[in-house]
Scaffold this motif. Structure first.
Motif, short mmCIF file in Angstrom:
data_model
loop_
_atom_site.label_atom_id
_atom_site.label_comp_id
_atom_site.label_asym_id
_atom_site.label_seq_id
_atom_site.Cartn_x
_atom_site.Cartn_y
_atom_site.Cartn_z
N LEU A 144 -1.54 10.63 -2.93
CA LEU A 144 -2.09 11.29 -4.16
C LEU A 144 -3.35 12.12 -3.95
CD1 LEU A 144 -1.01 8.51 -6.58
CD2 LEU A 144 0.07 10.40 -6.44
N ARG B 66 0.81 -1.33 0.02
CA ARG B 66 -0.11 0.04 0.06
C ARG B 66 0.76 1.25 0.26
NH1 ARG B 66 -3.22 -2.66 -2.07
NH2 ARG B 66 -5.10 -3.20 -1.14
N ASN B 67 0.55 2.30 -0.68
CA ASN B 67 1.00 3.39 -0.82
C ASN B 67 1.22 4.17 0.54
OD1 ASN B 67 2.09 5.71 -1.75
ND2 ASN B 67 0.50 6.31 -3.22
N PRO B 68 2.38 4.44 0.60
CA PRO B 68 2.43 5.48 1.90
C PRO B 68 2.49 7.05 1.61
CG PRO B 68 4.67 4.73 1.51
CD PRO B 68 3.63 4.34 0.41
N LEU B 69 2.56 7.51 0.45
CA LEU B 69 2.51 8.61 0.19
C LEU B 69 1.34 9.17 -0.75
CD1 LEU B 69 6.26 8.91 -1.32
CD2 LEU B 69 5.43 9.53 1.17
#
Lengths: 303, 303
Positions: free
Chosen positions: B8, B3-6
């Motif tokens: 959008l 999972r993306n920690p940054l």
């Protein structure tokens, strides 16, 4: 000009020799001096049966698997490697300051996905394991934000919770893990990632780390970042092909890249850690006096 | 899949709306939900007089200077920028897991080096400063390996030593500093570096950090690593040219890239930190319960 925190073995050896002739050694040795004084017994050869060569057009990435921490995953990955599962697959995702990930771009399409052959599609989670007296552990002295104890075990950065009786591999730069979906058993090792940014330690104990890149990180970290969500590439032509992934043991001797890794259970390693906690290079005006787990370098040299 | 920690921002907003209609919100909001619930007052515009555009052929890097921590360096850099000092200079060095550095490739050759004009060649060191009640400080709750206290000040990651009465900018991913030689006054700002790997916190208090990249890190982090010692490029053609460096205030409105940064002194920011300490996304099975300084995301959005 900044000073290099990552050693170039050949250059360091030359420098140390020059220094030894020209000036008395400083009271606190530099990392270069610690390495120069190391003996053959301070180094080890990773087991060729647990060492992978990930070959790209740009060069070779060498990965040491960690069967003591992820035996099922290491075994499953080696089954896939022996069946040439990864050959011709691609880099799927490069997310800045996070991970580079590779595998089958068609994994989500049952009709087109490459078969895993005799490898398992799911595996019991190997996110942590029991502390065992036979498991080496060289503890670092300065603590950690995420875990009660941190240090090194057979060359891998690890964390420990003695009260809970558990230990686990830590998400430092260069660590390799098995991507998964929401289910804890969905990470087979068919899709792997490597950390290319600030250590995402919040992933610890949530996913199976399976090994570490010991050579070639630059080949995975300098890739163009993906333009899609989470850094996935959106067009097939953006995906860098993987020429092959092989076990070192299966590669003819003439094609091998034999490396040696500094052992992490020796007085030399302890001296190396100290040389990084309190740097004696002239450039440093205020040695930190501390070091965090993922800032400890793990030197590699050609055999 | 990881999972993306940054975040959008656009994607997160859409996701949060969908979730709100489909399922009851979880007890602990995700970062996406925290941002979705933010108000205009939670965001700030960086001062155009202290914002630099570093334009490359590949795109624009936006740097916010930190005049409260490095006033002499920020001023000297702005003097150079106003005289177009950096225009046509190059990326000099990319060292994996460490820094990307830019400046004058001929700086070491008095006959060929570009003139600094009215800018100073040396500056008093600005490696730390006194703690001041007027200086914002949002402290993180989980401690730090290197410093007694860490947190954020006006959007910058900082450390503090209350006993010594000092505070300093911290070397996290994306932080920009002024390279120097062995003398503490030798960093003029003419040669700058940005952190592209694991936070090299041992550099803290040894060198002047001058600001932070708020957009375009991918353009500096994905560059080919240099083949020379310390990652310096050895051949002129390897060096990526800098088209120009300008203050946002000097750029015509139509050419600006106005961004907003999440304030770090608000309840929204505190909620964001908590959403990252204890992730409520389904993917996470064991929320860390902690967060280290350099793992706190600093959201940016287009105005």
């Amino acid at each position: 000009m900044l000073r290099n925190p990552l050693i170039l073995i050949a250059a360091a050896s030359a420098l140390a020799c020059t220094l030894a002739q020209a000036v008395p050694p400083p009271a606190k040795p530099t990392m270069q001096q610690v390495l120069e004084a190391s003996s053959a017994a301070d180094w080890r050869r990773p087991d060729p049966a647990n060492t992978l060569y990930l070959d790209l057009a740009s060069g070779r990435v060498i990965i040491e698997l960690a069967p003591h921490y992820a035996p099922l995953h290491a075994s499953n990955i080696k089954t896939m490697v022996s069946a040439h599962y990864f050959d011709g697959l691609t880099i799927l995702r490069v997310q800045d300051n996070y991970v580079t990930q590779w595998g089958d771009p068609d994994a989500g399409d049952a009709a087109k996905a490459r078969s895993l052959g005799s490898a398992k599609k799911t595996l019991a989670p190997e996110f942590e394991r029991g502390i065992d007296a036979n498991l080496p552990f060289t503890r670092l002295p300065d603590g950690d934000v995420y875990a009660p104890q941190v240090g090194f075990s057979d060359g891998f950065p690890v964390a420990r919770d003695p009260k809970g009786g558990k230990t686990w591999l830590a998400h430092c730069y260069g660590m390799v893990g098995a991507g998964r979906d929401n289910g804890v058993e969905t990470g087979s090792g068919a899709e792997l990632y490597v950390v290319i940014g600030e250590s995402p330690r919040h992933l610890d104990r949530n996913i199976a780390l399976v090994g570490r890149v010991v050579q070639g990180m630059d080949l995975l970290a300098a890739l163009p970042r993906g333009d899609g969500a989470m850094g996935f590439y959106t067009r097939p032509e953006q995906r860098l092909p993987i020429k092959s992934v092989r076990r070192e043991a299966d590669v003819p001797a003439a094609e091998r890249t034999p490396v040696e890794l500094l052992r992490t259970d020796t007085p030399t390693f302890t001296a190396l850690v100290e040389s990084r906690r309190n740097r004696s290079d002239e450039w440093y005006k205020r040695p930190a006096g501390k070091i965090s787990l993922c800032n400890v370098p793990l030197p590699v040299r050609r055999q």
